[in-house]
Each structure stands twice: as C-alpha cells, then as structure tokens.
Design a protein around this motif. Structure first.
Motif, PDB file in Angstrom:
ATOM      1  N   UNK A   1      33.489  35.674  40.151  1.00 30.33           N
ATOM      2  CA  UNK A   1      34.835  36.145  39.843  1.00 30.33           C
ATOM      3  C   UNK A   1      35.752  34.972  39.499  1.00 30.33           C
ATOM      4  N   UNK A   2      36.298  34.960  38.287  1.00 29.83           N
ATOM      5  CA  UNK A   2      37.195  33.866  37.909  1.00 29.83           C
ATOM      6  C   UNK A   2      38.475  33.892  38.730  1.00 29.83           C
ATOM      7  N   UNK A   3      39.084  32.743  38.852  1.00 35.60           N
ATOM      8  CA  UNK A   3      40.328  32.605  39.613  1.00 35.60           C
ATOM      9  C   UNK A   3      41.501  32.546  38.634  1.00 35.60           C
ATOM     10  N   UNK A   4      42.480  33.397  38.830  1.00 38.12           N
ATOM     11  CA  UNK A   4      43.661  33.427  37.954  1.00 38.12           C
ATOM     12  C   UNK A   4      44.769  32.600  38.593  1.00 38.12           C
ATOM     13  N   UNK A   5      45.252  31.611  37.866  1.00 44.19           N
ATOM     14  CA  UNK A   5      46.387  30.800  38.300  1.00 44.19           C
ATOM     15  C   UNK A   5      47.394  30.791  37.164  1.00 44.19           C
ATOM     16  N   UNK A   6      48.475  31.538  37.342  1.00 42.55           N
ATOM     17  CA  UNK A   6      49.518  31.686  36.335  1.00 42.55           C
ATOM     18  C   UNK A   6      48.923  32.037  34.971  1.00 42.55           C
ATOM     19  N   UNK A   7      48.930  31.146  34.020  1.00 42.21           N
ATOM     20  CA  UNK A   7      48.483  31.481  32.667  1.00 42.21           C
ATOM     21  C   UNK A   7      47.089  30.940  32.360  1.00 42.21           C
ATOM     22  N   UNK A   8      46.244  30.881  33.376  1.00 41.46           N
ATOM     23  CA  UNK A   8      44.885  30.386  33.155  1.00 41.46           C
ATOM     24  C   UNK A   8      43.888  31.131  34.014  1.00 41.46           C
ATOM     25  N   UNK A   9      42.691  31.305  33.465  1.00 40.92           N
ATOM     26  CA  UNK A   9      41.546  31.812  34.212  1.00 40.92           C
ATOM     27  C   UNK A   9      40.577  30.654  34.419  1.00 40.92           C
TER      28      UNK A   9
ATOM     29  N   UNK B   1      27.294  29.679  25.607  1.00 41.21           N
ATOM     30  CA  UNK B   1      27.609  29.422  27.008  1.00 41.21           C
ATOM     31  C   UNK B   1      28.438  30.589  27.535  1.00 41.21           C
ATOM     32  N   UNK B   2      27.783  31.525  28.201  1.00 36.28           N
ATOM     33  CA  UNK B   2      28.420  32.752  28.672  1.00 36.28           C
ATOM     34  C   UNK B   2      29.089  32.481  30.012  1.00 36.28           C
ATOM     35  N   UNK B   3      30.352  32.856  30.120  1.00 33.68           N
ATOM     36  CA  UNK B   3      31.121  32.545  31.325  1.00 33.68           C
ATOM     37  C   UNK B   3      31.279  33.769  32.228  1.00 33.68           C
ATOM     38  N   UNK B   4      31.772  33.517  33.407  1.00 34.27           N
ATOM     39  CA  UNK B   4      32.051  34.590  34.359  1.00 34.27           C
ATOM     40  C   UNK B   4      33.352  35.317  34.043  1.00 34.27           C
ATOM     41  N   UNK B   5      34.140  34.820  33.107  1.00 35.05           N
ATOM     42  CA  UNK B   5      35.407  35.465  32.742  1.00 35.05           C
ATOM     43  C   UNK B   5      35.133  36.677  31.855  1.00 35.05           C
ATOM     44  N   UNK B   6      35.679  37.816  32.246  1.00 35.79           N
ATOM     45  CA  UNK B   6      35.435  39.058  31.533  1.00 35.79           C
ATOM     46  C   UNK B   6      36.689  39.527  30.813  1.00 35.79           C
ATOM     47  N   UNK B   7      36.480  40.330  29.812  1.00 33.26           N
ATOM     48  CA  UNK B   7      37.618  40.907  29.088  1.00 33.26           C
ATOM     49  C   UNK B   7      38.532  41.634  30.063  1.00 33.26           C
ATOM     50  N   UNK B   8      37.962  42.306  31.054  1.00 37.29           N
ATOM     51  CA  UNK B   8      38.763  43.033  32.028  1.00 37.29           C
ATOM     52  C   UNK B   8      39.580  42.150  32.948  1.00 37.29           C
TER      53      UNK B   8
END
Length: 259
Positions: free
Chosen positions: A162-170, A183-190
C-alpha cells in the motif's frame, strides 16, 4: 455435457527447471482425476511475496468467477504460518497466509476466508503438493469454502503493498519488473483519490511524462497505468532500466496534481 468443474490456476516461484511445478499437477490429478488446470505463472522470483500478490491479482482479473488460484510462494513452509482459502468477489484462492491474498482481499466488495488444517502427513518442505493443490482441486470440484476449515477474518496483508500518501505525493515501490522491462509499482489508479499523476521520481532518475500507451512514450520514460490498475515506469521498445528506470524493490515517488 460441459464439465462443471472450475479451473485451477497455478501461481508459484517454482520455475520450469525442476519437478516441483509438475508435482502440483500430479497432486491435482491425484485429488481429482478430472481436474482442469492452467499455468498462471511459475516465474515469481523466489520468495517474493509482493510479486506473488501482484500476479494473483492480475490473474484474478483475467479468469472467470469461480476460478481457483493455487498460489504457492512459501518461504515459511513447514513453520506455524497458517494455510488459507479465500473467496473474494467470486474468485477463490488457496495459499499460505503470508500476504499473497493482499490485493484481492483489500479490493474485494465481498470476501471470506477460512484457515485450512495442515494434514499430519504433509511434507514440511512441500506444502504446495501435499496441502494447497489438493484443497484447490477440492474447491474446483464444488466444495464450499467453509468445508475447508474454520472462518477467520484476519488474513495477513503486506504493508508494503500500500503506497503512502503525503500531501501531493504517493510513495510506492516497484513490485514487479515484467518480461518487457516495465517497472510495475504498488501505486494503483484507485489510490489517486481524485488527483492525477504528473511526474514520478526514484533514486537516480525520474520522468515528467505520463502516457496512455507505450507507443505514446517516445524516446524516454513515462508513467503508464497498466492493465491490472497499477502505475508502471515504462519505455517504448526497451526495458525501463535501459533508460535509467527503477529496479524491483526500489522506491518510487509519484507527484500528484489536481484532478
């Protein structure tokens, strides 16, 4: 008459050079001589639970409801880690309770999980053959999830998924580098929550290009929403690493702008 059995899809880190993958098929047929099966992948990197969880999710999106995924990436084989069977939005999974169910469990609207007892005669080094494949065959032949063990509500989920959201960044990480070098990341469109990606960066590199297709990337790197709903760093016609892209396990920062 059509065979009422569901298919069993195999996902492992066994590779193709040993007898382990074939032994799973033997175990399926020993449990049910009419078992139907397909290879999802035997190419998960050894012991890589995050990659295994991604492949489970990607395959769950591709096969029809009722399919049983038998996932065996099991660095804790023979220990007291639980074995589980999961049903998530109609897809079923048999796996060690080590996080392989993470994304299909977290993203499901309806979900159930049971703990599967380990047979006394099971090999302490080959639960795939002696536990997971037979249970998968049983489910595919029509057994109910609750026939396989007692209900539990706390399967292990991988925090790194699960990516971590900090203000304007994942803040995410690369979970898989596929055969094409994406390079597939853990960040999802959702995970965007109404924002849109405008850039990505990692140790030693970055890109401010966001592309819809690989053809749109041009000569550098771009952030692309892949077919399983995960963002990936990709290049056109070559591996992302050839253009300075991140490798498996590396951290990636995705900058977000207004939606």
């Amino acid at each position: 008459m059509a065979d009422p059995r569901a298919a069993v899809v195999l996902v492992t880190d066994y590779g193709a050079d040993d007898s382990y993958a074939g032994s799973l098929v033997g175990a399926l047929w020993s449990a049910d001589a009419d078992a139907r099966w397909a290879v999802g992948t035997h190419g998960v990197p050894p012991g890589d639970l995050l990659a295994g969880a991604y492949h489970v999710k990607a395959l769950a999106r591709s096969f029809p409801a009722g399919t049983v995924i038998c996932a065996v990436v099991d660095p804790g084989v023979g220990t007291d880690r639980r074995a589980i069977a999961v049903e998530a939005d109609g897809m079923r999974l048999v796996a060690p309770d080590n996080g392989l169910c993470t994304w299909i469990w977290e993203e499901a609207g309806e979900r159930r999980c049971v703990a599967v007892p380990v047979p006394r005669e099971a090999s302490p080094t080959f639960a795939g053959r002696d536990l997971f494949a037979p249970i998968a065959a049983r489910l595919a032949a029509g057994a109910a999830l609750e026939d396989c063990g007692p209900r539990i509500d706390d399967p292990v989920l991988l925090a790194a998924a699960f990516p971590r959201r900090v203000r304007t960044a994942l803040y995410a990480r690369v979970c898989v580098v596929d055969r094409f070098g994406n390079a597939i990341t853990t960040a999802r469109v959702g995970d965007l929550a109404g924002a849109r990606p405008i850039a990505a960066s990692w140790n030693g590199g970055g890109t401010r290009r966001v592309a819809r297709t690989y053809e749109d990337i041009g000569g550098g790197l771009a952030l692309v929403a892949g077919s399983a709903g995960h963002f990936e760093i990709a290049a056109r016609g070559v591996a992302a690493a050839a253009r300075g892209g991140p490798g498996a396990g590396e951290s990636v920062r995705i900058t977000l702008g207004p939606g």
